[in-house]
Design a protein around this motif. Structure first.
Motif, PDB file in Angstrom:
ATOM      1  N   ILE B 219       0.851  -1.192   0.000  1.00 56.15           N
ATOM      2  CA  ILE B 219       0.000   0.000   0.000  1.00 56.15           C
ATOM      3  C   ILE B 219       0.884   1.238   0.000  1.00 56.15           C
ATOM      4  O   ILE B 219       2.082   1.159   0.279  1.00 56.15           O
ATOM      5  N   GLY B 220       0.251   2.370  -0.322  1.00 55.99           N
ATOM      6  CA  GLY B 220       0.994   3.625  -0.385  1.00 55.99           C
ATOM      7  C   GLY B 220       1.077   4.294   0.981  1.00 55.99           C
ATOM      8  O   GLY B 220       0.604   3.751   1.987  1.00 55.99           O
ATOM      9  N   PRO B 221       1.675   5.495   1.001  1.00 56.34           N
ATOM     10  CA  PRO B 221       1.786   6.226   2.276  1.00 56.34           C
ATOM     11  C   PRO B 221       0.404   6.473   2.883  1.00 56.34           C
ATOM     12  O   PRO B 221      -0.572   6.660   2.149  1.00 56.34           O
ATOM     13  N   LYS B 222       0.334   6.465   4.191  1.00 56.92           N
ATOM     14  CA  LYS B 222      -0.918   6.684   4.936  1.00 56.92           C
ATOM     15  C   LYS B 222      -2.014   5.692   4.566  1.00 56.92           C
ATOM     16  O   LYS B 222      -3.200   6.028   4.601  1.00 56.92           O
ATOM     17  N   GLY B 223      -1.601   4.516   4.147  1.00 55.51           N
ATOM     18  CA  GLY B 223      -2.601   3.485   3.887  1.00 55.51           C
ATOM     19  C   GLY B 223      -3.395   3.672   2.612  1.00 55.51           C
ATOM     20  O   GLY B 223      -4.385   2.979   2.377  1.00 55.51           O
ATOM     21  N   ARG B 224      -2.966   4.589   1.770  1.00 55.14           N
ATOM     22  CA  ARG B 224      -3.650   4.812   0.507  1.00 55.14           C
ATOM     23  C   ARG B 224      -3.423   3.605  -0.420  1.00 55.14           C
ATOM     24  O   ARG B 224      -2.311   3.120  -0.559  1.00 55.14           O
ATOM     25  N   LEU B 225      -4.493   3.156  -1.077  1.00 46.36           N
ATOM     26  CA  LEU B 225      -4.322   2.101  -2.074  1.00 46.36           C
ATOM     27  C   LEU B 225      -3.669   2.691  -3.328  1.00 46.36           C
ATOM     28  O   LEU B 225      -3.789   3.880  -3.601  1.00 46.36           O
ATOM     29  N   VAL B 226      -2.974   1.825  -4.077  1.00 50.19           N
ATOM     30  CA  VAL B 226      -2.307   2.265  -5.305  1.00 50.19           C
ATOM     31  C   VAL B 226      -2.789   1.364  -6.447  1.00 50.19           C
ATOM     32  O   VAL B 226      -2.010   0.599  -7.034  1.00 50.19           O
ATOM     33  N   PRO B 227      -4.081   1.431  -6.759  1.00 50.15           N
ATOM     34  CA  PRO B 227      -4.655   0.438  -7.680  1.00 50.15           C
ATOM     35  C   PRO B 227      -4.218   0.622  -9.127  1.00 50.15           C
ATOM     36  O   PRO B 227      -4.460  -0.256  -9.954  1.00 50.15           O
ATOM     37  N   GLU B 228      -3.549   1.738  -9.433  1.00 48.80           N
ATOM     38  CA  GLU B 228      -3.101   1.929 -10.815  1.00 48.80           C
ATOM     39  C   GLU B 228      -1.855   1.091 -11.121  1.00 48.80           C
ATOM     40  O   GLU B 228      -1.545   0.849 -12.291  1.00 48.80           O
ATOM     41  N   LEU B 229      -1.162   0.635 -10.091  1.00 51.80           N
ATOM     42  CA  LEU B 229       0.024  -0.204 -10.295  1.00 51.80           C
ATOM     43  C   LEU B 229      -0.313  -1.674 -10.059  1.00 51.80           C
ATOM     44  O   LEU B 229      -1.070  -2.000  -9.137  1.00 51.80           O
ATOM     45  N   ALA B 230       0.270  -2.545 -10.868  1.00 47.70           N
ATOM     46  CA  ALA B 230       0.068  -3.983 -10.659  1.00 47.70           C
ATOM     47  C   ALA B 230       0.503  -4.377  -9.239  1.00 47.70           C
ATOM     48  O   ALA B 230      -0.181  -5.148  -8.567  1.00 47.70           O
ATOM     49  N   GLN B 231       1.622  -3.823  -8.792  1.00 48.62           N
ATOM     50  CA  GLN B 231       2.085  -4.096  -7.425  1.00 48.62           C
ATOM     51  C   GLN B 231       1.049  -3.680  -6.386  1.00 48.62           C
ATOM     52  O   GLN B 231       0.925  -4.303  -5.342  1.00 48.62           O
ATOM     53  N   GLY B 232       0.388  -2.580  -6.670  1.00 48.68           N
ATOM     54  CA  GLY B 232      -0.584  -2.045  -5.726  1.00 48.68           C
ATOM     55  C   GLY B 232      -1.874  -2.852  -5.675  1.00 48.68           C
ATOM     56  O   GLY B 232      -2.691  -2.654  -4.780  1.00 48.68           O
ATOM     57  N   ARG B 233      -2.050  -3.742  -6.643  1.00 49.91           N
ATOM     58  CA  ARG B 233      -3.240  -4.605  -6.653  1.00 49.91           C
ATOM     59  C   ARG B 233      -2.918  -6.029  -6.216  1.00 49.91           C
ATOM     60  O   ARG B 233      -3.794  -6.893  -6.202  1.00 49.91           O
ATOM     61  N   LEU B 234      -1.661  -6.252  -5.876  1.00 46.60           N
ATOM     62  CA  LEU B 234      -1.219  -7.619  -5.597  1.00 46.60           C
ATOM     63  C   LEU B 234      -1.817  -8.174  -4.303  1.00 46.60           C
ATOM     64  O   LEU B 234      -1.759  -7.536  -3.258  1.00 46.60           O
ATOM     65  N   LEU B 235      -2.385  -9.372  -4.406  1.00 47.60           N
ATOM     66  CA  LEU B 235      -2.882 -10.095  -3.229  1.00 47.60           C
ATOM     67  C   LEU B 235      -2.060 -11.364  -3.071  1.00 47.60           C
ATOM     68  O   LEU B 235      -1.706 -12.013  -4.052  1.00 47.60           O
ATOM     69  N   ASN B 236      -1.783 -11.721  -1.845  1.00 48.82           N
ATOM     70  CA  ASN B 236      -1.039 -12.938  -1.523  1.00 48.82           C
ATOM     71  C   ASN B 236      -1.820 -13.598  -0.390  1.00 48.82           C
ATOM     72  O   ASN B 236      -1.550 -13.350   0.783  1.00 48.82           O
ATOM     73  N   PRO B 237      -2.810 -14.401  -0.764  1.00 48.35           N
ATOM     74  CA  PRO B 237      -3.763 -14.897   0.243  1.00 48.35           C
ATOM     75  C   PRO B 237      -3.103 -15.629   1.417  1.00 48.35           C
ATOM     76  O   PRO B 237      -3.516 -15.448   2.568  1.00 48.35           O
ATOM     77  N   GLY B 238      -2.086 -16.412   1.116  1.00 48.95           N
ATOM     78  CA  GLY B 238      -1.429 -17.154   2.194  1.00 48.95           C
ATOM     79  C   GLY B 238      -0.763 -16.217   3.195  1.00 48.95           C
ATOM     80  O   GLY B 238      -0.795 -16.449   4.414  1.00 48.95           O
ATOM     81  N   HIS B 239      -0.192 -15.182   2.667  1.00 45.82           N
ATOM     82  CA  HIS B 239       0.466 -14.195   3.502  1.00 45.82           C
ATOM     83  C   HIS B 239      -0.555 -13.486   4.390  1.00 45.82           C
ATOM     84  O   HIS B 239      -0.329 -13.256   5.584  1.00 45.82           O
ATOM     85  N   ALA B 240      -1.700 -13.139   3.779  1.00 45.14           N
ATOM     86  CA  ALA B 240      -2.763 -12.467   4.519  1.00 45.14           C
ATOM     87  C   ALA B 240      -3.300 -13.367   5.638  1.00 45.14           C
ATOM     88  O   ALA B 240      -3.548 -12.911   6.759  1.00 45.14           O
ATOM     89  N   ILE B 241      -3.425 -14.643   5.325  1.00 44.71           N
ATOM     90  CA  ILE B 241      -3.945 -15.586   6.327  1.00 44.71           C
ATOM     91  C   ILE B 241      -2.942 -15.736   7.475  1.00 44.71           C
ATOM     92  O   ILE B 241      -3.320 -15.797   8.646  1.00 44.71           O
ATOM     93  N   GLU B 242      -1.650 -15.771   7.128  1.00 46.85           N
ATOM     94  CA  GLU B 242      -0.609 -15.841   8.161  1.00 46.85           C
ATOM     95  C   GLU B 242      -0.675 -14.593   9.049  1.00 46.85           C
ATOM     96  O   GLU B 242      -0.644 -14.687  10.284  1.00 46.85           O
ATOM     97  N   ALA B 243      -0.799 -13.420   8.394  1.00 49.29           N
ATOM     98  CA  ALA B 243      -0.933 -12.176   9.171  1.00 49.29           C
ATOM     99  C   ALA B 243      -2.150 -12.283  10.093  1.00 49.29           C
ATOM    100  O   ALA B 243      -2.116 -11.831  11.246  1.00 49.29           O
ATOM    101  N   GLU B 308      -0.203 -22.204   6.784  1.00 51.34           N
ATOM    102  CA  GLU B 308      -0.734 -21.055   7.528  1.00 51.34           C
ATOM    103  C   GLU B 308      -2.246 -21.142   7.667  1.00 51.34           C
ATOM    104  O   GLU B 308      -2.808 -20.780   8.712  1.00 51.34           O
ATOM    105  N   ALA B 309      -2.906 -21.616   6.602  1.00 53.67           N
ATOM    106  CA  ALA B 309      -4.367 -21.700   6.647  1.00 53.67           C
ATOM    107  C   ALA B 309      -4.827 -22.761   7.643  1.00 53.67           C
ATOM    108  O   ALA B 309      -5.848 -22.584   8.332  1.00 53.67           O
ATOM    109  N   MET B 310      -4.099 -23.860   7.759  1.00 50.19           N
ATOM    110  CA  MET B 310      -4.458 -24.871   8.754  1.00 50.19           C
ATOM    111  C   MET B 310      -4.419 -24.270  10.154  1.00 50.19           C
ATOM    112  O   MET B 310      -5.350 -24.422  10.945  1.00 50.19           O
ATOM    113  N   VAL B 311      -3.324 -23.581  10.436  1.00 44.85           N
ATOM    114  CA  VAL B 311      -3.171 -22.965  11.759  1.00 44.85           C
ATOM    115  C   VAL B 311      -4.274 -21.936  11.991  1.00 44.85           C
ATOM    116  O   VAL B 311      -4.934 -21.929  13.052  1.00 44.85           O
ATOM    117  N   ALA B 312      -4.476 -21.069  10.991  1.00 46.73           N
ATOM    118  CA  ALA B 312      -5.418 -19.959  11.163  1.00 46.73           C
ATOM    119  C   ALA B 312      -6.836 -20.472  11.433  1.00 46.73           C
ATOM    120  O   ALA B 312      -7.521 -19.983  12.343  1.00 46.73           O
TER     121      ALA B 312
END
Lengths: 396, 396
Positions: B219-243, B308-312
């Motif tokens: 994400i960008g500064p102050k939690g702003r989304l950056v949806p114009e960039l591919a990086q800014g739209r990237l999801l990593n579900p396993g990582h999110a579940i671990e978090a 991570e999903a098993m644990v979560a």
């Protein structure tokens, strides 16, 4: 031997693919008329999904349209398109140090500078070819100056910027001498002159990678293999095949039949090693020791190795006139056209899984732009034209 | 609700997998008795296919065996194994600057130093947990000093070493606050003390990534989304579940029911977004805008998101006692055990294609070591034990 009619039909197919499908896609969707340069992240239908401009791709697209202008037809639209990219690059691509950035924002601000020499190489390639198209010899001089910087980094790898620590394996990559050799061809034009020695150096370096029928992507000092490291066992068949046809061209240029013979072997053996007997297509990476490559994408089928293999085997057939090389050309051409080509929206998809299903729907991404597909289509189209004009000519 | 017998059977299955398959693989094949440390490039049968030692994995293995020693049983073999890695790291892992290398040769010479903070984080984690196992408080102090260096880089990203140019997007990664938060838990032990504020800072940063039901990797500064960039739209579900499960633990620790509720949402929604409805398994990457991720491996199924999903979901079920969470735990556990586990040679495969076929036959690679699998098995085993002891306890 293929029938003249088959060669004619193929020539028509390549011509149609290049001029009716591939080039229109980039002509229509890539120009950034606001800031200059090209959008290179294009979805399957040409929608821009990221505005980042990757210098490799910007430069290669300049090169491509300049080359078409110089070699095919003096189409003013092509020159104008080349200029759009060239002006953008000349304004924004170089850092104050003279090094060249890897990526820029849409309006030209630097995002990232790689610790590799390839941005410099592709930028110099663009300058050289565009200089001829625009009849601007100053730009060729600029390319030559940049080449000197590149050559200094080839001789002194520590200058590239990636720290070399005590345990860092001293590996020589196939990519560096290959790309630099290609650059020499672009810069030197018809007269090799002062570059003769440097070309010979690159050719010798590339040949060091070819050991016992395999082209190793990375080798140690003095051409020593490093089979204890996964990196040292890495094979990249598409890359090896591309190196093979570069060498074929140099063998002709230098009138070196021994080099030609070795290039034949590199191309044929790399194809045999890389072709997926089960599912078809060329693997991206292999491990010479039979282990699994650590690259997660090793078994994917990418567009560019297939482009390179089409060129290599058609060149090979044109020289050696062996039926098996023609058959391989047809095999890889059939695979490529049936799997990558998108007749609906134009251009080719770039990435398939092992089974040949499209995994990435975009036509342009951070490493795929207007380069490998049109270059291969143009070269094959030209080779097919030569073949149909001189069906009897083969090896001297 | 699951039958007590089902819980018992599962507990036995996890116990068997951990102690009879996974740990023996690493105990048998990874120790380097000549130079110390562990071989982490291990083929399916334990053969070393590359001697390079990756510091992330060395440190995580030290952590794992120390943790088992501290939490499960004071098994002297585990302590000895942890010491083998700890001594090696203390001798070779740190650069003269205090930064920590990313990779070393078998005998400890530095190969590469990343421009990221994770080598430092995992090394500090190893120091902290080992300090308790070895009853050596000096090592905990060392970990604390390293934490100060890490924290300085968290606050001043330019100190990490990757140049930030004019156009470089200022992006905040989910990984940094996640790993640092995890490190705080390890270093602080039972008494949060001085680290309370830093933990709150990390938690707030992580929560910024959770926007309208999606966890954005960058994400960008102050939690702003950056949806114009591919990086800014990237999801990593396993990582999110671990978090998500990290936050669940912190919600309990800080007695923060609102954080617990948000963690529930993060876990459930990330799983729903990430699960492949067609072929099963969790995708590695997705694009929030529906474009193709530029990561070539996006549709692969990796071992760790499933761990991570098993644990979560088991943690989630233990707290909320909702049947659907239990069912999800069973779904992902079935997928993981039937696709990744190798009963013949022990440990798990790490990499499958979208259809669930093994693409990389090795058990250990540059990013897969003795960590996610045993950590998840151990945590699930413990959670199942708790569940079978207190079948009625749920949310307060």
């Amino acid at each position: 031997m293929p029938e003249p009619r088959e060669i004619q039909q193929l020539k028509a197919q390549f011509e149609h693919e290049l001029f009716e499908s591939v080039l229109p896609f980039w002509e229509r969707h890539s120009p950034d008329r606001e800031h200059g340069g090209y959008f290179n992240h294009l979805d399957y239908d040409g929608v821009v999904y990221d505005p980042t401009k990757n210098v490799w791709l910007q430069a290669r697209q300049v090169w491509l349209f300049s080359k078409l202008y110089n070699a095919v037809e003096q189409n003013p639209n092509w020159l104008e398109l080349a200029k759009l990219g060239m002006d953008f690059l000349r304004k924004y691509a170089a850092a104050p140090t003279g090094r060249v950035y890897f990526s820029l924002t849409a309006d030209g601000q630097p995002i990232y500078q790689q610790r590799k020499i390839f941005s410099e190489c592709f930028y110099a390639m663009a300058l050289a070819e565009y200089a001829r198209a625009a009849a601007n010899p100053k730009l060729l001089q600029e390319a030559c100056r940049l080449f000197d910087l590149i050559w200094d980094m080839v001789l002194h790898p520590s200058k590239v910027g990636r720290p070399i620590l005590e345990g860092t394996p001293r590996l020589q990559s196939l990519a560096a001498p290959m790309i630099v050799l290609n650059l020499i061809a672009e810069i030197a034009g018809d007269d090799l002159g002062q570059y003769r020695e440097q070309a010979a150096f690159c050719i010798a370096q590339i040949e060091q990678h070819f050991v016992e029928g395999k082209v190793y992507e990375l080798i140690g000092p003095k051409g020593r293999l490093v089979p204890e490291l996964a990196q040292g066992r890495l094979l990249n068949p598409g890359h090896a095949i591309e190196a093979g046809w570069f060498l074929l061209e140099w063998a002709a240029r230098l009138n070196d039949p021994a080099l030609q013979t070795r290039s034949f072997e590199i191309i044929r053996q790399s194809y045999t090693a890389g072709w997926d007997q089960e599912q078809g297509g060329l693997f991206y990476f292999l491990d010479a020791g039979g282990f699994s490559p650590t690259q997660l994408e090793w078994d994917m089928k990418l567009w560019w190795p297939h482009c390179e293999a089409m060129v290599a085997f058609l060149m090979l057939y044109s020289l050696a006139r062996e039926r098996s090389d023609w058959d391989t050309f047809i095999e890889v051409k059939e695979y490529a056209f049936s799997h990558f080509s998108d007749s609906e929206h134009g251009e080719w998809f770039g990435y398939l899984n092992r089974r040949g299903e499209v995994t990435q729907r975009f036509k342009g991404g951070p490493y795929k732009g207007c380069f490998h597909v049109p270059r291969a289509l143009w070269l094959c189209w030209r080779l097919l034209a030569d073949l149909s004009n001189s069906p009897e000519t083969g090896l001297p």
